[in-house]
Design an enzyme around this catalytic site. Structure first.
Site, mmCIF file in Angstrom:
data_model
loop_
_atom_site.group_PDB
_atom_site.id
_atom_site.type_symbol
_atom_site.label_atom_id
_atom_site.label_comp_id
_atom_site.label_asym_id
_atom_site.label_seq_id
_atom_site.Cartn_x
_atom_site.Cartn_y
_atom_site.Cartn_z
ATOM 1 N N HIS A 11 -10.099 10.822 9.956
ATOM 2 C CA HIS A 11 -10.026 9.590 9.157
ATOM 3 C C HIS A 11 -9.627 8.374 9.990
ATOM 4 O O HIS A 11 -10.207 7.302 9.841
ATOM 5 C CB HIS A 11 -9.035 9.743 7.999
ATOM 6 N N GLU A 83 -2.403 12.742 10.376
ATOM 7 C CA GLU A 83 -3.230 12.643 11.591
ATOM 8 C C GLU A 83 -2.430 12.023 12.745
ATOM 9 O O GLU A 83 -2.603 12.420 13.902
ATOM 10 C CB GLU A 83 -4.522 11.891 11.265
ATOM 11 N N ARG A 171 3.733 -0.838 -16.383
ATOM 12 C CA ARG A 171 3.103 -2.158 -16.539
ATOM 13 C C ARG A 171 2.177 -2.103 -17.751
ATOM 14 O O ARG A 171 1.344 -1.208 -17.858
ATOM 15 C CB ARG A 171 2.272 -2.492 -15.301
ATOM 16 N N ARG A 226 10.396 -7.310 -11.688
ATOM 17 C CA ARG A 226 9.961 -6.717 -12.946
ATOM 18 C C ARG A 226 10.971 -6.935 -14.070
ATOM 19 O O ARG A 226 10.658 -6.687 -15.233
ATOM 20 C CB ARG A 226 9.689 -5.228 -12.723
HETATM 21 N N1 URA Z 1 3.920 -2.764 -4.927
HETATM 22 C C1 URA Z 1 4.189 -1.986 -5.996
HETATM 23 O O1 URA Z 1 3.971 -0.773 -5.947
HETATM 24 N N2 URA Z 1 4.673 -2.564 -7.108
HETATM 25 C C2 URA Z 1 4.876 -3.894 -7.214
HETATM 26 O O2 URA Z 1 5.303 -4.381 -8.262
HETATM 27 C C3 URA Z 1 4.598 -4.694 -6.085
HETATM 28 C C4 URA Z 1 4.120 -4.105 -4.948
#
Ligand code: URA
Length: 259
Positions: A11, A83, A171, A226
């Site tokens: 890869h 790898e 989310r 968040r």
């Molecule tokens: N990467 C993630 O996994 N989540 C986020 O909210 C931002 C970057």
């Protein structure tokens, strides 16, 4: 370890001769970040580009160091790390991006992961779920020391490493808007349990490295908070990535020098 020094890994398209016996690799997710990080090395050369995986080789305090991007999530991280291990790499530093889950962690700051909660799925193929995904202690301490010396805004602690960007990170701004029951309320629960942030690669990386006696660390730029929003704040990304790259390379140099 591969004996044939010209054999190219399937890869990443790298051979032992191409990597010049580098022991350390920096592994961001994105190819653009790989280029940015490589620009902090002496004499960086792009030595491979295959399947969206770009590799650079340069020197850090005289030591050969690779920068290879992993792509996003556990499965591609597993492939790249596997790898690179087969080419002789023993020290891995992920420089990534992350979403903070605590209100006090600002967008644009840094999170240094001491351990990961294994929601990544990939690491289950390396160890049972009760096995801890823990970063290398010395590399993590070097990251903290260098972040402190640089005057950076940073925090260290436990990271939630998810297999998905959307439901696994609770989310709701997704195609269906649906989050299955087992993840509803999970952000709040991880926060209550002291976790700092979400990302998608450290669970696989730490588990793989620990099970093979190798070293791994992870520093991420916070691109979303968040507790405030599901949205990624794009205009902070470049500056925070640059700071994470500078701190990460200094910490890696400390580890290489100390042996
Ligand atoms: N990467 C993630 O996994 N989540 C986020 O909210 C931002 C970057």
């Amino acid at each position: 370890m591969i004996e044939d020094r010209d054999y190219r890994q399937y890869h990443i398209d790298l051979s032992r001769n191409l990597v010049e016996d580098a022991r350390a690799a920096v592994i961001p997710g994105a190819p653009e970040r790989a280029e940015l990080i490589a620009s902090g090395l002496e004499n960086p050369q792009k030595i491979a580009s295959h399947r969206g995986l770009d590799s650079w080789l340069g020197r850090l305090e005289g030591y050969p160091v690779l920068v290879t991007n992993t792509g996003m999530g556990g499965p591609t991280t597993e492939i790249v790390v596997q790898e690179l291990i087969q080419l002789g790499v023993t020290v891995f530093l992920r420089i990534g991006t992350t979403g903070a889950i605590r209100p006090e962690i600002p967008v644009g700051s840094l999170v240094i992961s001491e351990a990961a909660i294994r929601l990544d799925g990939t690491s289950d193929h390396y160890a049972p779920p009760c096995y801890p995904a823990v970063a290398d202690f010395e590399l993590t301490e070097a990251l903290k020391r260098r972040a402190k010396n640089a005057g950076a805004s940073y925090i260290s602690g436990i990271t939630v490493s998810s297999a998905t960007f959307y439901p696994g990170q609770e989310r709701y701004d997704s195609a269906s808007g649906y989050v299955q029951r087992s993840f509803r309320g999970s952000l709040e629960e991880w926060r209550a349990l002291g976790a700092l942030n979400y990302e998608m690669e450290s669970g696989a990386l730490f588990t793989m490295c620990r099970t093979m006696g190798l070293r791994a660390g992870c520093i991420c730029a916070v691109v979303a908070n968040r507790a405030q929003s599901e949205k990624v704040v794009r205009d902070v990304i470049r500056k925070a990535e640059e700071q994470a790259a500078t701190i990460g390379l200094r910490a890696l140099a400390d580890i290489l020098i100390s042996g």
